[in-house]
Design a protein around this motif. Structure first.
Motif, PDB file in Angstrom:
ATOM      1  N   ILE A   1       0.763  -1.135   0.183  1.00 34.14           N
ATOM      2  CA  ILE A   1      -0.142  -0.176   0.246  1.00 34.14           C
ATOM      3  C   ILE A   1       0.764   1.512  -0.183  1.00 34.14           C
ATOM      4  N   TYR A   2       1.526   1.096   0.647  1.00 34.64           N
ATOM      5  CA  TYR A   2       2.866   2.457   0.573  1.00 34.64           C
ATOM      6  C   TYR A   2       3.159   2.550  -0.847  1.00 34.64           C
ATOM      7  N   SER A   3       3.994   1.505  -1.376  1.00 37.52           N
ATOM      8  CA  SER A   3       4.404   1.771  -2.609  1.00 37.52           C
ATOM      9  C   SER A   3       3.359   2.279  -3.528  1.00 37.52           C
TER      10      SER A   3
ATOM     11  N   TYR B   1       4.659   5.377 -16.126  1.00 34.80           N
ATOM     12  CA  TYR B   1       5.057   3.647 -16.533  1.00 34.80           C
ATOM     13  C   TYR B   1       7.092   3.705 -16.656  1.00 34.80           C
ATOM     14  N   THR B   2       7.486   4.097 -16.916  1.00 37.92           N
ATOM     15  CA  THR B   2       9.195   3.711 -16.560  1.00 37.92           C
ATOM     16  C   THR B   2       9.769   4.172 -15.102  1.00 37.92           C
ATOM     17  N   GLU B   3       8.781   5.320 -15.015  1.00 37.16           N
ATOM     18  CA  GLU B   3       9.359   5.361 -12.569  1.00 37.16           C
ATOM     19  C   GLU B   3       8.777   4.079 -11.991  1.00 37.16           C
ATOM     20  N   VAL B   4       7.814   3.517 -12.666  1.00 41.22           N
ATOM     21  CA  VAL B   4       6.914   2.626 -11.586  1.00 41.22           C
ATOM     22  C   VAL B   4       7.884   1.006 -12.297  1.00 41.22           C
TER      23      VAL B   4
ATOM     24  N   GLY C   1      12.239  -1.966 -10.837  1.00 43.74           N
ATOM     25  CA  GLY C   1      13.241  -2.947 -10.629  1.00 43.74           C
ATOM     26  C   GLY C   1      14.489  -3.244  -9.381  1.00 43.74           C
ATOM     27  N   GLU C   2      14.706  -2.278  -8.612  1.00 44.28           N
ATOM     28  CA  GLU C   2      15.238  -2.132  -7.868  1.00 44.28           C
ATOM     29  C   GLU C   2      14.862  -3.471  -7.137  1.00 44.28           C
ATOM     30  N   PRO C   3      16.198  -3.514  -6.767  1.00 40.47           N
ATOM     31  CA  PRO C   3      16.254  -5.254  -5.589  1.00 40.47           C
ATOM     32  C   PRO C   3      14.997  -5.510  -4.578  1.00 40.47           C
ATOM     33  N   LEU C   4      15.633  -4.145  -3.531  1.00 38.84           N
ATOM     34  CA  LEU C   4      14.867  -4.329  -2.045  1.00 38.84           C
ATOM     35  C   LEU C   4      13.203  -4.092  -2.278  1.00 38.84           C
ATOM     36  N   HIS C   5      12.780  -3.868  -3.735  1.00 37.19           N
ATOM     37  CA  HIS C   5      11.137  -4.050  -3.794  1.00 37.19           C
ATOM     38  C   HIS C   5      10.615  -5.016  -4.682  1.00 37.19           C
ATOM     39  N   ALA C   6      11.657  -5.582  -5.421  1.00 38.36           N
ATOM     40  CA  ALA C   6      11.480  -6.513  -6.103  1.00 38.36           C
ATOM     41  C   ALA C   6      11.319  -8.048  -5.523  1.00 38.36           C
TER      42      ALA C   6
END
Length: 133
Positions: free
Chosen positions: A50-52, A61-64, A69-74
């Motif tokens: 929800i925070y994300s 689209y490219t920002e999302v 694409g960041e390792p922690l978020h993936a």
């Protein structure tokens, strides 16, 4: 009528000997604990999700894609997918075991559910990895 029940038969037997044969006591606790653990993990990762989503409101689209694409978020997304689908399998298993009485259909349904949920989880994880890598 109550004297016909197995529990009431036996006179001076101990409670353990009267309970023998009344049902299985093998894996219920493990199943219950796993369902509660995945619920807590889903709650924590759901709050992160929800925070994300709020953080990315109005993003292009490219920002999302860069965010995912960041390792922690993936990793968090993959953990959320795995925990959610496993929690779903556990919940659906309880429903089938409680309400499907034909043993052959029950086994078929449980196996089909596991294959379906596993396939959907793999598809989600593949999609996340494709974006992240």
């Amino acid at each position: 009528m109550s004297s016909l029940l197995k529990w009431n038969k036996g006179g001076l037997k101990s409670p353990m000997s009267r309970a023998n044969g009344l049902g299985s006591a093998k894996t219920g606790l493990d199943h219950w604990l796993m369902q509660r653990m995945t619920a807590v993990v889903n709650l924590v990762l759901g709050l992160w999700l929800i925070y994300s989503l709020v953080f990315n409101v109005g993003a292009t689209y490219t920002e999302v894609l860069a965010f995912v694409g960041e390792p922690l978020h993936a990793i968090f997304l993959i953990l959320f997918v795995m925990s959610t689908f496993y929690h779903s399998v556990l919940g659906m298993q309880v429903i089938v075991e409680d309400y499907v009485h034909d043993e052959g259909f029950k086994i078929f349904k449980l196996l089909g559910q596991r294959i379906l949920f596993f396939g959907m989880a793999i598809a989600c994880i593949f999609s996340i990895l494709q974006v992240a890598l």
